[in-house]
Scaffold this active site. Structure first.
Site, PDB file in Angstrom:
ATOM      1  N   SER A  85       0.868  -1.183   0.000  1.00  0.00           N
ATOM      2  CA  SER A  85       0.000   0.000   0.000  1.00  0.00           C
ATOM      3  C   SER A  85       0.900   1.226   0.000  1.00  0.00           C
ATOM      4  O   SER A  85       2.074   1.142   0.391  1.00  0.00           O
ATOM      5  CB  SER A  85      -0.854   0.002   1.271  1.00  0.00           C
ATOM      6  OG  SER A  85      -1.509   1.244   1.426  1.00  0.00           O
ATOM      7  N   TYR A 122      -2.100   0.390  10.895  1.00  0.00           N
ATOM      8  CA  TYR A 122      -2.237  -0.025   9.481  1.00  0.00           C
ATOM      9  C   TYR A 122      -0.957   0.323   8.719  1.00  0.00           C
ATOM     10  O   TYR A 122      -0.409  -0.503   7.994  1.00  0.00           O
ATOM     11  CB  TYR A 122      -3.468   0.620   8.824  1.00  0.00           C
ATOM     12  CG  TYR A 122      -3.631   0.157   7.378  1.00  0.00           C
ATOM     13  CD1 TYR A 122      -3.896  -1.175   7.083  1.00  0.00           C
ATOM     14  CD2 TYR A 122      -3.473   1.045   6.306  1.00  0.00           C
ATOM     15  CE1 TYR A 122      -4.011  -1.618   5.759  1.00  0.00           C
ATOM     16  CE2 TYR A 122      -3.588   0.619   4.984  1.00  0.00           C
ATOM     17  CZ  TYR A 122      -3.852  -0.718   4.721  1.00  0.00           C
ATOM     18  OH  TYR A 122      -3.959  -1.159   3.412  1.00  0.00           O
TER      19      TYR A 122
END
Ligand code: NAP
Length: 254
Positions: free
Chosen positions: A142, A155
Site C-alpha cells: 500500500s 495499518y
C-alpha cells in the site's frame, strides 16, 4: 503474449475487491486458481462463476489467515508443488483512531492478518518454490507502506512491514529463480473502507466522494502485467495512485 496460461495461482482474500478482480483476470488468461477467504458462500459462488466463464479449475479453501493452524490444515489439501503464483492479498485496515485512543483488538486484527497471515502462507509455499526453482510471489502492499498518516498508526506499520518483507523475501530467495513483487496502491474503491469503518457505508462512501478512485480491476491489470513478464524480469514494487490523490492525506475533491 500470454505466458500465464496453464499456470496455477493461489490468491488469498479472493472473496472481494482486489483479490476477486485478480482471480477473474487471471482466469481469463487460462490460469487455474486456488481461492481463499473466510466467507465460504462467496467462495462457492466465485468458483462456479469462474469455472463456467473461463473453463479453468478452481479449488476453494476457507480459513482465517490469522490462525497458523487453520492455514496449515487448509493448505494440507493443496498440492503445493503445483502452485506457480502466490498472491498475498488478504488484508484490512480496522479503525482510524489515534495511538492514544485506539482499540487493541483492531491493532491485533491488522497485525495478525496483514503481517502474520501473509507470513504463515509464505512459509508454506516459498520452500516448495525455492526447491523447484520457479515461482512468483506478489504481495499487496500500500502507499501506507511508504508513508505514515494520522489515524493509521498500526495499518501503516503493517504495510511498512509488508514493504520490508517484500524486500527481504527477494533477498532470501536470491538465486532460486523465484520472483518477488509488490503493488502499493492508494485509494481503491472496494469493501476496504466499509470494513475499516465497521460497516458504516456512509462514512466509507465519503472516502471516495468527489474523486475518481482506483477500482479493483485497475490493480488486477497491474498484477497481470507483473506476473506476465518474462522469467528474467522481476518488478519489485508498483506505486499507484488515483490521479486525484498525491499522498495518503492529499486528495483533490474537485
Ligand atoms: P476488501 O475488498 O475488503 O477485501 C479484503 C479481502 O481480504 C477479502 O477477500 C477478505 O476475505 C480477506 N481477508 C480479510 N481478513 C481475512 C482473514 N482474517 N482471513 C482470511 N482472509 C481475510 O479489500 P481490498 O481493497 O480488496 O484489499 C486487498 C488488499 O489490498 C489488502 O491487503 C489491502 O490492505 C490492500 N490495499 C487496499 C487499498 C484500498 O484502498 N482498497 C489500498 C492499498 C492496499 P474474507 O472477509 O472472506 O475473509
Amino acid at each position: 503474449m500470454n505466458r500465464l496460461k496453464g499456470k496455477k495461482a493461489l490468491i488469498t482474500g479472493a472473496t472481494a475487491g482486489i483479490g476477486k478482480a485478480i482471480a477473474h483476470q487471471l482466469a481469463d488468461l487460462g490460469v487455474h486458481l486456488i481461492l481463499t477467504g473466510r466467507r465460504s458462500e462467496r467462495l462457492v459462488e466465485l468458483k462456479s462463476e469462474i469455472e463456467s466463464s473461463y473453463g479453468v479449475q478452481v479449488q476453494t479453501l476457507h480459513f482465517d489467515i490469522r490462525s497458523n493452524k487453520e492455514v496449515e490444515d487448509a493448505l494440507s489439501e493443496v498440492d503445493l508443488e503445483s502452485v506457480d503464483l502466490l498472491i498475498n492479498n488478504a488484508g484490512l485496515a480496522a479503525g482510524v483512531d489515534p495511538v492514544h485512543k485506539a482499540d487493541l483488538a483492531d491493532w491485533e486484527q491488522m497485525i495478525d492478518t496483514n503481517i502474520k497471515g501473509l507470513l504463515y502462507i509464505s512459509r508454506l509455499i516459498t520452500p516448495v518454490m525455492a526447491a523447484k526453482k520457479s515461482g512468483h510471489v506478489l504481495n499487496l502492499g500500500s502507499i501506507a507502506g511508504h508513508e505514515a498518516y494520522p489515524g493509521g498508526v498500526v495499518y501503516t506499520a503493517t504495510k511498512h512491514a509488508v514493504t520490508a518483507i517484500n524486500k527481504a523475501m527477494k533477498m532470501d530467495l536470491h538465486g532460486t529463480n523465484v520472483r518477488v513483487s509488490m503493488i502499493s496502491p492508494g485509494l481503491v474503491n472496494t469493501e476496504f473502507s466499509t470494513i475499516r469503518f465497521k460497516g458504516d457505508s456512509h462514512r466509507a462512501d465519503s472516502v471516495y466522494a468527489g474523486i475518481d478512485p482506483l477500482v479493483a480491476d485497475d490493480i488486477a491489470e497491474i498484477a497481470v502485467f507483473i506476473l506476465n513478464r518474462p522469467a528474467h524480469v522481476d518488478i519489485m514494487d508498483v506505486v499507484v495512485f488515483p490521479t486525484a490523490q498525491s499522498a495518503a492525506t492529499m486528495v483533490f475533491r474537485g
